[in-house]
Scaffold this motif. Structure first.
Motif, PDB file in Angstrom:
ATOM      1  N   LEU A  10     -35.218 -15.628  38.274  1.00 38.91           N
ATOM      2  CA  LEU A  10     -33.987 -15.092  38.202  1.00 38.91           C
ATOM      3  C   LEU A  10     -32.843 -16.122  38.404  1.00 38.91           C
ATOM      4  N   MET A  11     -31.944 -16.012  37.702  1.00 38.54           N
ATOM      5  CA  MET A  11     -30.786 -17.143  37.987  1.00 38.54           C
ATOM      6  C   MET A  11     -29.512 -16.208  37.515  1.00 38.54           C
ATOM      7  N   ASP A  12     -28.306 -16.787  38.168  1.00 42.36           N
ATOM      8  CA  ASP A  12     -26.993 -16.622  37.604  1.00 42.36           C
ATOM      9  C   ASP A  12     -27.116 -17.021  36.135  1.00 42.36           C
ATOM     10  N   PRO A  13     -26.424 -16.563  35.134  1.00 41.13           N
ATOM     11  CA  PRO A  13     -26.290 -17.089  33.763  1.00 41.13           C
ATOM     12  C   PRO A  13     -25.449 -18.318  33.818  1.00 41.13           C
ATOM     13  N   ARG A  14     -24.523 -18.387  34.663  1.00 41.90           N
ATOM     14  CA  ARG A  14     -23.672 -19.676  34.811  1.00 41.90           C
ATOM     15  C   ARG A  14     -24.378 -20.855  35.103  1.00 41.90           C
ATOM     16  N   GLU A  15     -25.407 -20.695  35.673  1.00 42.66           N
ATOM     17  CA  GLU A  15     -26.361 -22.113  36.146  1.00 42.66           C
ATOM     18  C   GLU A  15     -27.314 -22.671  34.788  1.00 42.66           C
ATOM     19  N   LEU A  16     -27.446 -21.809  33.829  1.00 41.60           N
ATOM     20  CA  LEU A  16     -28.297 -22.104  32.912  1.00 41.60           C
ATOM     21  C   LEU A  16     -28.015 -23.490  32.375  1.00 41.60           C
ATOM     22  N   GLY A  17     -26.808 -23.527  31.836  1.00 41.53           N
ATOM     23  CA  GLY A  17     -26.203 -24.942  31.210  1.00 41.53           C
ATOM     24  C   GLY A  17     -26.721 -26.074  31.941  1.00 41.53           C
ATOM     25  N   ARG A  18     -26.537 -25.882  33.538  1.00 46.60           N
ATOM     26  CA  ARG A  18     -26.978 -27.453  34.167  1.00 46.60           C
ATOM     27  C   ARG A  18     -28.155 -27.711  34.156  1.00 46.60           C
ATOM     28  N   LEU A  19     -29.175 -26.993  33.456  1.00 51.73           N
ATOM     29  CA  LEU A  19     -30.520 -27.420  33.018  1.00 51.73           C
ATOM     30  C   LEU A  19     -30.641 -28.288  32.029  1.00 51.73           C
ATOM     31  N   TYR A  20     -29.399 -28.318  31.044  1.00 46.56           N
ATOM     32  CA  TYR A  20     -29.292 -29.026  29.899  1.00 46.56           C
ATOM     33  C   TYR A  20     -28.653 -30.397  30.105  1.00 46.56           C
ATOM     34  N   PRO A  21     -29.323 -31.545  30.226  1.00 44.96           N
ATOM     35  CA  PRO A  21     -28.566 -32.864  30.729  1.00 44.96           C
ATOM     36  C   PRO A  21     -27.530 -33.209  29.828  1.00 44.96           C
ATOM     37  N   GLU A  22     -27.654 -32.947  28.367  1.00 50.33           N
ATOM     38  CA  GLU A  22     -26.583 -33.161  27.539  1.00 50.33           C
ATOM     39  C   GLU A  22     -25.472 -32.186  27.700  1.00 50.33           C
ATOM     40  N   PHE A  23     -25.653 -30.901  28.141  1.00 52.48           N
ATOM     41  CA  PHE A  23     -24.428 -30.349  28.473  1.00 52.48           C
ATOM     42  C   PHE A  23     -23.754 -30.718  29.563  1.00 52.48           C
ATOM     43  N   ARG A  24     -24.517 -31.399  30.684  1.00 47.91           N
ATOM     44  CA  ARG A  24     -23.678 -31.881  31.923  1.00 47.91           C
ATOM     45  C   ARG A  24     -22.980 -33.120  31.633  1.00 47.91           C
ATOM     46  N   ARG A  25     -23.305 -33.797  30.480  1.00 45.72           N
ATOM     47  CA  ARG A  25     -22.865 -34.993  30.181  1.00 45.72           C
ATOM     48  C   ARG A  25     -21.525 -34.798  29.385  1.00 45.72           C
ATOM     49  N   ALA A  26     -21.377 -33.413  28.960  1.00 51.34           N
ATOM     50  CA  ALA A  26     -20.189 -33.137  28.185  1.00 51.34           C
ATOM     51  C   ALA A  26     -19.007 -32.567  28.968  1.00 51.34           C
ATOM     52  N   CYS A  28     -17.908 -29.949  30.723  1.00 49.68           N
ATOM     53  CA  CYS A  28     -16.781 -28.651  30.527  1.00 49.68           C
ATOM     54  C   CYS A  28     -15.976 -28.660  31.734  1.00 49.68           C
ATOM     55  N   ARG A  29     -14.791 -28.503  31.447  1.00 44.26           N
ATOM     56  CA  ARG A  29     -13.865 -28.275  32.732  1.00 44.26           C
ATOM     57  C   ARG A  29     -13.519 -26.886  33.183  1.00 44.26           C
ATOM     58  N   PHE A  30     -14.315 -25.957  32.533  1.00 45.67           N
ATOM     59  CA  PHE A  30     -14.374 -24.660  32.873  1.00 45.67           C
ATOM     60  C   PHE A  30     -15.486 -24.509  33.883  1.00 45.67           C
ATOM     61  N   PRO A  31     -15.177 -23.991  35.367  1.00 43.53           N
ATOM     62  CA  PRO A  31     -16.332 -23.587  36.180  1.00 43.53           C
ATOM     63  C   PRO A  31     -17.115 -22.387  35.811  1.00 43.53           C
ATOM     64  N   GLY A  32     -18.410 -22.367  35.718  1.00 41.12           N
ATOM     65  CA  GLY A  32     -19.156 -21.467  35.208  1.00 41.12           C
ATOM     66  C   GLY A  32     -18.993 -21.022  33.833  1.00 41.12           C
ATOM     67  N   CYS A  33     -18.531 -21.893  33.043  1.00 43.58           N
ATOM     68  CA  CYS A  33     -18.431 -21.704  31.510  1.00 43.58           C
ATOM     69  C   CYS A  33     -20.056 -21.544  30.887  1.00 43.58           C
ATOM     70  N   ALA A  42     -16.153 -27.983  26.349  1.00 40.71           N
ATOM     71  CA  ALA A  42     -16.403 -29.267  25.974  1.00 40.71           C
ATOM     72  C   ALA A  42     -17.793 -29.502  25.380  1.00 40.71           C
ATOM     73  N   VAL A  43     -18.855 -28.729  25.581  1.00 40.69           N
ATOM     74  CA  VAL A  43     -20.038 -28.484  25.117  1.00 40.69           C
ATOM     75  C   VAL A  43     -19.876 -28.217  23.707  1.00 40.69           C
ATOM     76  N   LEU A  44     -19.208 -26.876  23.417  1.00 39.52           N
ATOM     77  CA  LEU A  44     -18.971 -26.447  21.975  1.00 39.52           C
ATOM     78  C   LEU A  44     -18.297 -27.614  21.061  1.00 39.52           C
ATOM     79  N   GLU A  45     -17.335 -28.268  21.825  1.00 38.44           N
ATOM     80  CA  GLU A  45     -16.789 -29.207  20.949  1.00 38.44           C
ATOM     81  C   GLU A  45     -17.762 -30.386  20.620  1.00 38.44           C
ATOM     82  N   ALA A  46     -18.885 -30.793  21.482  1.00 42.59           N
ATOM     83  CA  ALA A  46     -19.577 -31.775  21.379  1.00 42.59           C
ATOM     84  C   ALA A  46     -20.880 -31.445  20.370  1.00 42.59           C
TER      85      ALA A  46
END
Length: 76
Positions: A10-26, A28-33, A42-46
């Motif tokens: 069980l996790m907050d959906p906003r945490e999932l993207g942090r499990l993807y290293p390439e998403f972290r490198r992007a 994103c300027r929006f907290p909880g995006c 920034a992830v969608l742009e990448a």
């Protein structure tokens, strides 16, 4: 080879993207995006530039739906 079921903790959906290293490198300027359709994400742009694999992003979106559903039902 492979698996037919995925059980995520069980996790907050906003945490999932942090499990993807390439998403972290992007960075994103929006907290909880959720990196789903937010303008200026920034992830969608990448993904559009080919820096993040589009198929991997699609799989992320499928997992995100499962995480959201599980999170919504956490008190049922």
């Amino acid at each position: 080879p492979g698996f037919s079921a995925l059980a995520l903790p069980l996790m907050d959906p906003r945490e999932l993207g942090r499990l993807y290293p390439e998403f972290r490198r992007a960075t994103c300027r929006f907290p909880g995006c959720l990196h789903r359709k937010e303008a200026g994400c920034a992830v969608l742009e990448a993904v559009e530039r080919g820096e993040i694999d589009a198929e991997r992003h699609k799989r992320y979106l499928r997992i995100l739906k499962e995480v959201e559903l599980s999170f919504e039902r956490r008190y049922d």
